[in-house]
Design a protein around this motif. Structure first.
Motif, PDB file in Angstrom:
ATOM      1  N   ALA A  16       0.831  -1.210   0.000  1.00 55.19           N
ATOM      2  CA  ALA A  16       0.000   0.000   0.000  1.00 55.19           C
ATOM      3  C   ALA A  16       0.863   1.257   0.000  1.00 55.19           C
ATOM      4  CB  ALA A  16      -0.929  -0.009   1.209  1.00 55.19           C
ATOM      5  N   GLU A  17       1.928   1.268   0.791  1.00 57.99           N
ATOM      6  CA  GLU A  17       2.795   2.441   0.859  1.00 57.99           C
ATOM      7  C   GLU A  17       3.481   2.696  -0.475  1.00 57.99           C
ATOM      8  OE1 GLU A  17       4.677   2.872   5.139  1.00 57.99           O
ATOM      9  OE2 GLU A  17       4.741   0.792   4.465  1.00 57.99           O
ATOM     10  N   ARG A  18       3.909   1.620  -1.123  1.00 56.61           N
ATOM     11  CA  ARG A  18       4.580   1.781  -2.410  1.00 56.61           C
ATOM     12  C   ARG A  18       3.610   2.282  -3.478  1.00 56.61           C
ATOM     13  NH1 ARG A  18       6.148  -3.385  -1.282  1.00 56.61           N
ATOM     14  NH2 ARG A  18       5.573  -4.188  -3.343  1.00 56.61           N
ATOM     15  N   VAL A  19       2.372   1.801  -3.437  1.00 59.46           N
ATOM     16  CA  VAL A  19       1.367   2.266  -4.404  1.00 59.46           C
ATOM     17  C   VAL A  19       1.054   3.733  -4.177  1.00 59.46           C
ATOM     18  CG1 VAL A  19      -1.038   2.018  -5.111  1.00 59.46           C
ATOM     19  CG2 VAL A  19       0.372  -0.019  -4.790  1.00 59.46           C
ATOM     20  N   VAL A  20       0.929   4.145  -2.912  1.00 55.12           N
ATOM     21  CA  VAL A  20       0.663   5.557  -2.604  1.00 55.12           C
ATOM     22  C   VAL A  20       1.797   6.437  -3.126  1.00 55.12           C
ATOM     23  CG1 VAL A  20       0.479   7.247  -0.733  1.00 55.12           C
ATOM     24  CG2 VAL A  20      -0.818   5.115  -0.613  1.00 55.12           C
ATOM     25  N   HIS A  21       3.026   6.019  -2.878  1.00 54.86           N
ATOM     26  CA  HIS A  21       4.187   6.802  -3.319  1.00 54.86           C
ATOM     27  C   HIS A  21       4.227   6.890  -4.841  1.00 54.86           C
ATOM     28  CE1 HIS A  21       8.477   7.491  -4.292  1.00 54.86           C
ATOM     29  NE2 HIS A  21       8.474   8.242  -3.205  1.00 54.86           N
ATOM     30  N   ARG A  22       3.984   5.770  -5.508  1.00 49.26           N
ATOM     31  CA  ARG A  22       4.060   5.752  -6.970  1.00 49.26           C
ATOM     32  C   ARG A  22       2.939   6.590  -7.588  1.00 49.26           C
ATOM     33  NH1 ARG A  22       5.254  -0.071  -8.860  1.00 49.26           N
ATOM     34  NH2 ARG A  22       6.968   0.414  -7.430  1.00 49.26           N
ATOM     35  N   ALA A  23       1.723   6.432  -7.074  1.00 50.14           N
ATOM     36  CA  ALA A  23       0.592   7.188  -7.621  1.00 50.14           C
ATOM     37  C   ALA A  23       0.774   8.685  -7.393  1.00 50.14           C
ATOM     38  CB  ALA A  23      -0.713   6.701  -6.991  1.00 50.14           C
ATOM     39  N   THR A  24       1.238   9.048  -6.196  1.00 48.47           N
ATOM     40  CA  THR A  24       1.473  10.461  -5.902  1.00 48.47           C
ATOM     41  C   THR A  24       2.561  11.018  -6.809  1.00 48.47           C
ATOM     42  OG1 THR A  24       0.833  10.117  -3.591  1.00 48.47           O
ATOM     43  CG2 THR A  24       2.086  12.100  -4.100  1.00 48.47           C
ATOM     44  N   GLY A  25       3.619  10.243  -7.025  1.00 54.71           N
ATOM     45  CA  GLY A  25       4.706  10.693  -7.883  1.00 54.71           C
ATOM     46  C   GLY A  25       4.259  10.929  -9.316  1.00 54.71           C
ATOM     47  N   TRP A  26       3.463  10.002  -9.862  1.00 48.62           N
ATOM     48  CA  TRP A  26       2.995  10.163 -11.240  1.00 48.62           C
ATOM     49  C   TRP A  26       2.047  11.351 -11.368  1.00 48.62           C
ATOM     50  CZ3 TRP A  26       5.288   8.540 -15.313  1.00 48.62           C
ATOM     51  CH2 TRP A  26       6.004   7.349 -15.308  1.00 48.62           C
ATOM     52  N   LEU A  27       1.155  11.534 -10.394  1.00 45.83           N
ATOM     53  CA  LEU A  27       0.250  12.676 -10.445  1.00 45.83           C
ATOM     54  C   LEU A  27       1.010  13.992 -10.323  1.00 45.83           C
ATOM     55  CD1 LEU A  27      -2.750  11.369  -8.289  1.00 45.83           C
ATOM     56  CD2 LEU A  27      -2.805  11.971 -10.720  1.00 45.83           C
ATOM     57  N   MET A  28       2.021  14.014  -9.444  1.00 50.61           N
ATOM     58  CA  MET A  28       2.838  15.219  -9.293  1.00 50.61           C
ATOM     59  C   MET A  28       3.593  15.521 -10.582  1.00 50.61           C
ATOM     60  SD  MET A  28       3.756  17.628  -7.124  1.00 50.61           S
ATOM     61  CE  MET A  28       3.580  17.026  -5.441  1.00 50.61           C
ATOM     62  N   LEU A  29       4.165  14.477 -11.201  1.00 54.26           N
ATOM     63  CA  LEU A  29       4.882  14.671 -12.467  1.00 54.26           C
ATOM     64  C   LEU A  29       3.938  15.173 -13.550  1.00 54.26           C
ATOM     65  CD1 LEU A  29       7.544  14.334 -13.995  1.00 54.26           C
ATOM     66  CD2 LEU A  29       6.862  11.983 -14.521  1.00 54.26           C
ATOM     67  N   MET A 184      11.839   1.137  -2.136  1.00 52.18           N
ATOM     68  CA  MET A 184      10.561   1.669  -2.598  1.00 52.18           C
ATOM     69  C   MET A 184       9.978   0.838  -3.731  1.00 52.18           C
ATOM     70  SD  MET A 184       8.216   3.768  -2.073  1.00 52.18           S
ATOM     71  CE  MET A 184       8.954   4.842  -0.825  1.00 52.18           C
ATOM     72  N   ARG A 185      10.837   0.180  -4.491  1.00 49.27           N
ATOM     73  CA  ARG A 185      10.360  -0.622  -5.619  1.00 49.27           C
ATOM     74  C   ARG A 185       9.885  -2.004  -5.202  1.00 49.27           C
ATOM     75  NH1 ARG A 185      14.566  -0.136  -8.334  1.00 49.27           N
ATOM     76  NH2 ARG A 185      15.479  -2.203  -8.210  1.00 49.27           N
ATOM     77  N   THR A 186      10.617  -2.646  -4.284  1.00 49.88           N
ATOM     78  CA  THR A 186      10.296  -4.021  -3.904  1.00 49.88           C
ATOM     79  C   THR A 186       9.731  -4.150  -2.496  1.00 49.88           C
ATOM     80  OG1 THR A 186      12.493  -4.485  -2.983  1.00 49.88           O
ATOM     81  CG2 THR A 186      12.206  -4.788  -5.369  1.00 49.88           C
ATOM     82  N   GLY A 187       9.956  -3.121  -1.658  1.00 51.02           N
ATOM     83  CA  GLY A 187       9.511  -3.192  -0.269  1.00 51.02           C
ATOM     84  C   GLY A 187      10.582  -3.669   0.685  1.00 51.02           C
ATOM     85  N   TYR A 188      11.719  -4.166   0.165  1.00 49.29           N
ATOM     86  CA  TYR A 188      12.768  -4.733   1.008  1.00 49.29           C
ATOM     87  C   TYR A 188      14.089  -4.015   0.792  1.00 49.29           C
ATOM     88  CZ  TYR A 188       9.754  -8.705   2.095  1.00 49.29           C
ATOM     89  OH  TYR A 188       8.720  -9.488   2.535  1.00 49.29           O
ATOM     90  N   VAL A 189      14.883  -3.917   1.868  1.00 50.87           N
ATOM     91  CA  VAL A 189      16.246  -3.392   1.794  1.00 50.87           C
ATOM     92  C   VAL A 189      17.162  -4.365   2.509  1.00 50.87           C
ATOM     93  CG1 VAL A 189      15.566  -0.968   1.666  1.00 50.87           C
ATOM     94  CG2 VAL A 189      15.904  -2.032   3.903  1.00 50.87           C
ATOM     95  N   SER A 190      18.456  -4.256   2.229  1.00 55.95           N
ATOM     96  CA  SER A 190      19.405  -5.133   2.905  1.00 55.95           C
ATOM     97  C   SER A 190      19.532  -4.729   4.372  1.00 55.95           C
ATOM     98  CB  SER A 190      20.772  -5.067   2.219  1.00 55.95           C
ATOM     99  OG  SER A 190      21.345  -3.784   2.383  1.00 55.95           O
ATOM    100  N   ARG A 191      19.727  -5.719   5.220  1.00 58.44           N
ATOM    101  CA  ARG A 191      19.882  -5.434   6.649  1.00 58.44           C
ATOM    102  C   ARG A 191      21.133  -4.583   6.905  1.00 58.44           C
ATOM    103  NH1 ARG A 191      17.887  -7.136  11.375  1.00 58.44           N
ATOM    104  NH2 ARG A 191      16.451  -8.555  10.324  1.00 58.44           N
ATOM    105  N   SER A 192      22.190  -4.811   6.138  1.00 65.04           N
ATOM    106  CA  SER A 192      23.422  -4.032   6.340  1.00 65.04           C
ATOM    107  C   SER A 192      23.189  -2.557   6.022  1.00 65.04           C
ATOM    108  CB  SER A 192      24.540  -4.589   5.450  1.00 65.04           C
ATOM    109  OG  SER A 192      24.176  -4.532   4.085  1.00 65.04           O
ATOM    110  N   TRP A 193      22.423  -2.261   4.951  1.00 65.57           N
ATOM    111  CA  TRP A 193      22.108  -0.867   4.614  1.00 65.57           C
ATOM    112  C   TRP A 193      21.261  -0.235   5.703  1.00 65.57           C
ATOM    113  CZ3 TRP A 193      17.446   1.663   3.828  1.00 65.57           C
ATOM    114  CH2 TRP A 193      17.508   2.921   3.224  1.00 65.57           C
TER     115      TRP A 193
END
Length: 220
Positions: A16-29, A184-193
């Motif tokens: 849901a968070e990724r969809v909100v970010h993507r939709a907001t970004g496209w509308l803003m663009l 933001m694309r997949t929902g996951y980041v490396s634990r080290s990062w």
């Protein structure tokens, strides 16, 4: 329930968070591109179709808050809003380090979101509200008779330039951090990062899991 972590990776954003970010970004663009086609003479002549550009600009602006409002249905989205709205002592340290141009992760401690991201989120939320309000005043001139259309246009145009500059900075930061883009694309980041750039987030998440498990341990 929180989905299980992948091997060596940490869940950072829900679907849901990724969809909100993507939709907001496209509308803003879409808002910015159509605004440029209306505002910049050479581009307006190249594209033409001024009425279509104006219509798309108006409706993309009206729809801009919609992804945020729908995102409120998501518990994960609401939890991150609370994080963005809360400043901790380490956030003040992050800001002091930013003023001194210190860039090492040790000098810029952060939770799930660093202080810069929190300031950006608050600023862009306020800017969207002002842009929506002034846009409505330009579209429906009788909403607030005390405010002239000229004043609304002036605020709308000046803030549009500011948003364009801030968004370019936001995209530059994202481009410089592939791991953040992956999250933001997949929902996951490396634990080290996450441990290097958002150590307080991992610590708080670990404390939350311990608290959630405590009643079960007491009952065994």
């Amino acid at each position: 329930m929180t989905p299980p972590e992948r091997s060596g990776r940490v869940r950072r954003f829900s679907t849901a968070e990724r969809v909100v970010h993507r939709a907001t970004g496209w509308l803003m663009l879409l808002c910015l591109v159509t605004a440029a086609c209306l505002y910049l003479g050479p581009l307006a002549q190249l594209v033409g179709r001024r009425h279509l550009m104006a219509t798309v600009h108006e409706w993309s602006g009206i729809l801009l808050p919609l992804p945020f409002l729908l995102g409120l249905l998501s518990p994960a989205f609401r939890a991150d809003l609370r994080r963005l709205n809360r400043f901790a002592a380490y956030d003040r340290r992050w800001l002091r380090s930013a003023r001194r141009r210190l860039t090492s992760p040790q000098s810029r401690p952060a939770g799930k979101f660093n202080a810069g991201q929190k300031l950006y989120a608050g600023w862009i939320a306020g800017a969207v509200l002002v842009m929506t309000g002034t846009g409505l005043l330009m579209w429906f001139m009788g909403l607030l008779p005390a405010v002239s259309r000229t004043s609304a246009i002036f605020v709308h145009d000046c803030l549009a330039w500011a948003i364009a500059v801030v968004l370019i900075g936001h995209m530059r930061k994202a481009y410089a951090d592939p791991e953040a883009r992956l999250g933001m694309r997949t929902g996951y980041v490396s634990r080290s990062w996450a441990d290097r750039h958002h150590a307080h987030w991992l610590r708080d998440a670990g404390d939350d899991r311990t608290k959630d498990a405590a009643p079960e341990a007491d009952g065994s």
